[in-house]
Design a protein around this motif. Structure first.
Motif, PDB file in Angstrom:
ATOM      1  N   TRP A 255       0.758  -1.204   0.194  1.00 54.48           N
ATOM      2  CA  TRP A 255       0.152  -0.597   0.030  1.00 54.48           C
ATOM      3  C   TRP A 255       1.078   0.823   0.266  1.00 54.48           C
ATOM      4  N   ALA A 256       2.199   1.234   0.079  1.00 51.32           N
ATOM      5  CA  ALA A 256       2.760   2.515   0.148  1.00 51.32           C
ATOM      6  C   ALA A 256       2.735   2.971  -0.829  1.00 51.32           C
ATOM      7  N   HIS A 257       3.957   1.508  -1.710  1.00 54.02           N
ATOM      8  CA  HIS A 257       4.305   1.611  -2.953  1.00 54.02           C
ATOM      9  C   HIS A 257       3.542   2.141  -4.161  1.00 54.02           C
ATOM     10  N   ALA A 258       1.672   1.539  -3.340  1.00 53.46           N
ATOM     11  CA  ALA A 258       0.324   1.982  -4.097  1.00 53.46           C
ATOM     12  C   ALA A 258       0.196   3.427  -3.877  1.00 53.46           C
ATOM     13  N   TYR A 259       0.211   3.978  -2.419  1.00 55.02           N
ATOM     14  CA  TYR A 259       0.590   5.677  -2.623  1.00 55.02           C
ATOM     15  C   TYR A 259       1.476   6.376  -3.683  1.00 55.02           C
ATOM     16  N   ILE A 260       2.872   5.702  -3.243  1.00 56.11           N
ATOM     17  CA  ILE A 260       3.838   6.671  -3.743  1.00 56.11           C
ATOM     18  C   ILE A 260       3.632   6.557  -5.116  1.00 56.11           C
ATOM     19  N   THR A 261       2.931   6.025  -5.610  1.00 53.35           N
ATOM     20  CA  THR A 261       2.424   5.689  -7.577  1.00 53.35           C
ATOM     21  C   THR A 261       1.662   5.679  -7.591  1.00 53.35           C
ATOM     22  N   GLY A 262       0.752   6.342  -6.937  1.00 56.78           N
ATOM     23  CA  GLY A 262      -0.758   6.218  -6.925  1.00 56.78           C
ATOM     24  C   GLY A 262      -0.921   8.262  -7.482  1.00 56.78           C
ATOM     25  N   PRO A 263      -2.151   8.722  -7.337  1.00 60.97           N
ATOM     26  CA  PRO A 263      -3.191  10.029  -7.895  1.00 60.97           C
ATOM     27  C   PRO A 263      -2.215  10.792  -6.609  1.00 60.97           C
TER      28      PRO A 263
ATOM     29  N   ALA B  84       2.169  13.192  -2.321  1.00 54.55           N
ATOM     30  CA  ALA B  84       3.006  14.555  -2.376  1.00 54.55           C
ATOM     31  C   ALA B  84       2.269  15.120  -1.777  1.00 54.55           C
ATOM     32  N   ALA B  85       0.685  15.510  -2.464  1.00 57.92           N
ATOM     33  CA  ALA B  85      -0.125  16.378  -2.856  1.00 57.92           C
ATOM     34  C   ALA B  85      -0.483  16.668  -1.507  1.00 57.92           C
ATOM     35  N   ASP B  86       0.381  16.409  -0.479  1.00 58.73           N
ATOM     36  CA  ASP B  86      -0.277  16.929   0.481  1.00 58.73           C
ATOM     37  C   ASP B  86       0.300  16.512   1.731  1.00 58.73           C
ATOM     38  N   THR B  87       0.632  16.662   3.133  1.00 60.47           N
ATOM     39  CA  THR B  87       1.310  16.336   3.955  1.00 60.47           C
ATOM     40  C   THR B  87       0.977  16.320   5.210  1.00 60.47           C
ATOM     41  N   LEU B  88       1.526  15.656   6.193  1.00 64.93           N
ATOM     42  CA  LEU B  88       0.635  15.059   7.517  1.00 64.93           C
ATOM     43  C   LEU B  88      -0.132  16.009   7.975  1.00 64.93           C
ATOM     44  N   ASN B  89      -1.578  15.111   7.859  1.00 65.93           N
ATOM     45  CA  ASN B  89      -2.756  16.196   8.749  1.00 65.93           C
ATOM     46  C   ASN B  89      -4.160  14.688   8.945  1.00 65.93           C
ATOM     47  N   LEU B  90      -5.365  15.707   8.923  1.00 61.86           N
ATOM     48  CA  LEU B  90      -6.421  14.183   8.833  1.00 61.86           C
ATOM     49  C   LEU B  90      -6.547  13.464   7.275  1.00 61.86           C
ATOM     50  N   TYR B  91      -6.326  13.882   6.367  1.00 63.18           N
ATOM     51  CA  TYR B  91      -6.113  14.053   4.720  1.00 63.18           C
ATOM     52  C   TYR B  91      -5.631  12.943   4.080  1.00 63.18           C
ATOM     53  N   ASP B  92      -4.078  12.923   5.491  1.00 60.44           N
ATOM     54  CA  ASP B  92      -2.960  12.467   4.182  1.00 60.44           C
ATOM     55  C   ASP B  92      -2.287  11.868   5.265  1.00 60.44           C
ATOM     56  N   THR B  93      -2.108  10.851   6.126  1.00 60.35           N
ATOM     57  CA  THR B  93      -1.160   9.552   7.019  1.00 60.35           C
ATOM     58  C   THR B  93       0.015   9.326   6.453  1.00 60.35           C
ATOM     59  N   SER B  94       0.019   9.829   5.687  1.00 63.93           N
ATOM     60  CA  SER B  94       1.182   9.279   5.035  1.00 63.93           C
ATOM     61  C   SER B  94       2.801  10.225   5.602  1.00 63.93           C
ATOM     62  N   GLY B  95       2.403  10.992   6.081  1.00 62.57           N
ATOM     63  CA  GLY B  95       3.719  11.722   6.722  1.00 62.57           C
ATOM     64  C   GLY B  95       4.143  11.265   8.171  1.00 62.57           C
ATOM     65  N   PHE B  96       3.521  10.582   8.291  1.00 59.75           N
ATOM     66  CA  PHE B  96       3.116   9.101   9.238  1.00 59.75           C
ATOM     67  C   PHE B  96       3.755   7.422   9.310  1.00 59.75           C
ATOM     68  N   ALA B  97       2.637   7.433   8.008  1.00 58.60           N
ATOM     69  CA  ALA B  97       2.879   5.490   8.302  1.00 58.60           C
ATOM     70  C   ALA B  97       4.455   5.745   7.285  1.00 58.60           C
ATOM     71  N   HIS B  98       4.497   5.923   6.857  1.00 60.90           N
ATOM     72  CA  HIS B  98       5.942   6.341   5.771  1.00 60.90           C
ATOM     73  C   HIS B  98       7.046   6.283   7.059  1.00 60.90           C
ATOM     74  N   TYR B  99       7.447   6.638   7.786  1.00 62.94           N
ATOM     75  CA  TYR B  99       8.109   6.654   9.259  1.00 62.94           C
ATOM     76  C   TYR B  99       7.979   5.573   9.609  1.00 62.94           C
ATOM     77  N   ASP B 100       7.129   5.177  10.562  1.00 62.51           N
ATOM     78  CA  ASP B 100       6.488   4.050  10.623  1.00 62.51           C
ATOM     79  C   ASP B 100       6.809   2.919  10.054  1.00 62.51           C
ATOM     80  N   LEU B 101       6.381   2.289   9.155  1.00 59.59           N
ATOM     81  CA  LEU B 101       6.905   1.600   7.969  1.00 59.59           C
ATOM     82  C   LEU B 101       8.695   1.186   7.324  1.00 59.59           C
ATOM     83  N   TYR B 102       9.573   1.947   7.930  1.00 54.88           N
ATOM     84  CA  TYR B 102      11.052   2.570   7.693  1.00 54.88           C
ATOM     85  C   TYR B 102      11.138   1.723   8.307  1.00 54.88           C
TER      86      TYR B 102
END
Length: 472
Positions: free
Chosen positions: A247-255, A258-276
């Motif tokens: 799902w990280a790959h799907a996000y990174i290659t998806g629409p 990086a259209a947003d940063t960590l907030n309610l609408y985009d949790t990748s800014g935390f998810a990427h850190y923990d997945l690393y």
């Protein structure tokens, strides 16, 4: 009583009456979403995930070893999240209360009062029936697929619940983990419009792959922690690590990458850190769809966009002021910059991390902090019923200390509700002279677009401050 989700227009008005399901649930507890008395899985799951992560990762700042112990607060949120999922029937509930009614029904946003008035509000007048007895809305029939944004964050929060409470409260933690796995298994991975709240326009989320990344990552950590309860569908941590990478790959290659940063609408800014960290803990197993380098690069991509934005702002803020959730984005960006430093050892964004926090604490064109009680100038006139009715209107105690408001926006909202205490009392907009470039800030009880606090707006600030305290 539980109900089917009604059809609504963009304003939240629904036709006719609600359709009861004949099932009553205990939906007590949890946090009000904002200045109203509604409760949403959409925002609570995000908020509790960040609180639980802070308790786990920063025990000296947010856990039992700190002066501001968030453990019980995080458990309070997790308990409500557990109540909104019936594990025996596979049924998810996602909202308590209605914001806007119709010609025959009064909603929460139509009146201004203290919450203890609700039990008898309006006497026997049927227009107030959903104020006296708030409805609970079901996400779908038992065992049906769940909107992936809700499934990912609910699972992630409950998996974090297991990580935090498995030693001190194993029965509760085990319940959290079983529910987390069951919810994640029901995620709809081919969704149409996401399910958020009623109406969707209140929280129009579109990205969901990051939420599944978050849920799978936290389930990995839960299983890797060991001492698991019996009866789990999956017990191999690698099962969830594979899914998290997918799902990280799907996000990174998806629409939405990086259209947003960590907030309610985009949790990748935390998810990427923990997945690393999960991939590192697992020993960099081969065959994953992303590497640790991919995750860091995507964090950097988001941070570089913020730095570019900051170069256009006199105060160096990394997010446009003339839009929603400005204050929340400042704290989220600070968290991401600190995460990047922790993962790479690079202080490339260290000054930005402090600066972006400074921006929401007063280093801005209005000279106001957007966190209540922090700084010498902060919101006095929030659109928050309890704060307005029993709090002060001048910043002296009692105040809703620690609440983060929307911050500057593209416009200031207007609209009196009967019972509001006028604020500012003199009606003078002291910040009007500093508005410009499309950005507006108004400290006025009518302006929900600038000074309504919310749990999701506040959620990242304890984590941002914990990072600063722990790392300097």
């Amino acid at each position: 009583m539980t109900y089917l989700t009604p059809q609504t227009n963009q304003s939240g008005h629904f036709k006719g009456d609600l359709t009861p399901l004949g099932v009553r649930v205990n939906a007590s507890g949890g946090w009000w979403d904002a200045g109203d008395y509604l409760k949403f899985l959409e925002t609570t799951s995000y908020t509790d995930a960040l609180l639980l992560a802070g308790v786990r990762d920063f025990p000296a700042q947010m856990g039992g070893g700190s002066g501001a112990n968030f453990r019980e607060e995080a458990k309070f949120g997790a308990t409500w999240l557990s109540r909104m999922w019936n594990d025996s029937t596979g049924t998810l509930y996602y909202q308590v209360g209605i914001g806007t009614g119709n010609a025959k029904t009064v909603g929460d946003h139509d009146i201004w009062r203290l919450p203890q008035d609700d039990d008898v509000y309006g006497g026997t007048d049927p227009r107030f029936r959903y104020i006296r007895n708030r409805p609970v809305f079901r996400a779908g029939p038992p065992g049906s697929l769940i909107s992936p944004n809700l499934a990912g964050r609910e699972a992630g929060s409950l998996a974090l619940c297991f990580q935090v409470f498995s030693t001190t409260n194993p029965a509760f933690a085990n319940q959290c983990l079983r529910s987390a796995e069951h919810v994640f298994d029901l995620a709809d991975t081919n969704p149409g419009q996401l399910l958020t709240v009623i109406p969707y326009s209140f929280y129009p989320e579109t990205e969901w792959r990051d939420d599944l990344e978050l849920g799978a990552t936290e389930l990995y950590f839960a299983l890797a922690q060991g001492n698991l309860p019996p009866g789990l569908p999956h017990t191999d941590p690698a099962f969830y690590l594979d899914l998290a990478a997918h799902w990280a790959h799907a996000y990174i290659t998806g629409p939405g990458d990086a259209a947003d940063t960590l907030n309610l609408y985009d949790t990748s800014g935390f998810a990427h850190y923990d997945l690393y960290r999960a991939i590192a803990q697992a020993g960099d197993p081969p065959g994953l769809e992303v590497t640790r380098g991919d995750l860091v690069a995507d964090l950097q991509k988001q941070l570089d966009s913020a730095v570019a934005q900051a170069s256009t702002d006199p105060f160096g803020f990394g997010f446009p002021w003339a839009t929603w959730d400005t204050a929340s984005h400042g704290a989220g960006l600070s968290v991401m910059a600190s995460e990047y430093a922790a993962l790479t050892g690079s202080r490339t964004y260290a000054a930005d991390a402090s600066g972006w926090l400074g921006n929401i604490l007063g280093a801005n064109a209005w000279g106001s902090s957007f966190i209540v009680g922090d700084g010498s100038v902060f919101p006095h006139c929030m659109q928050h019923q309890v704060a307005n009715l029993v709090g002060s209107l001048d910043g002296s105690p009692p105040i809703l200390a620690g609440a983060t408001v929307e911050g500057p926006n593209g416009s200031a909202a207007r609209g009196l509700v009967s019972g509001m205490r006028t604020c500012p009392p003199d009606g003078i907009d002291t910040f009007a002279q500093f508005n410009g470039s499309g950005a507006v800030y108004q400290d006025d009880v009518q302006s929900f677009s600038t000074v309504e606090p919310a749990i999701d707006l506040t959620a990242s600030s304890p984590l941002a401050f914990a990072w600063q305290m722990a790392t300097g």
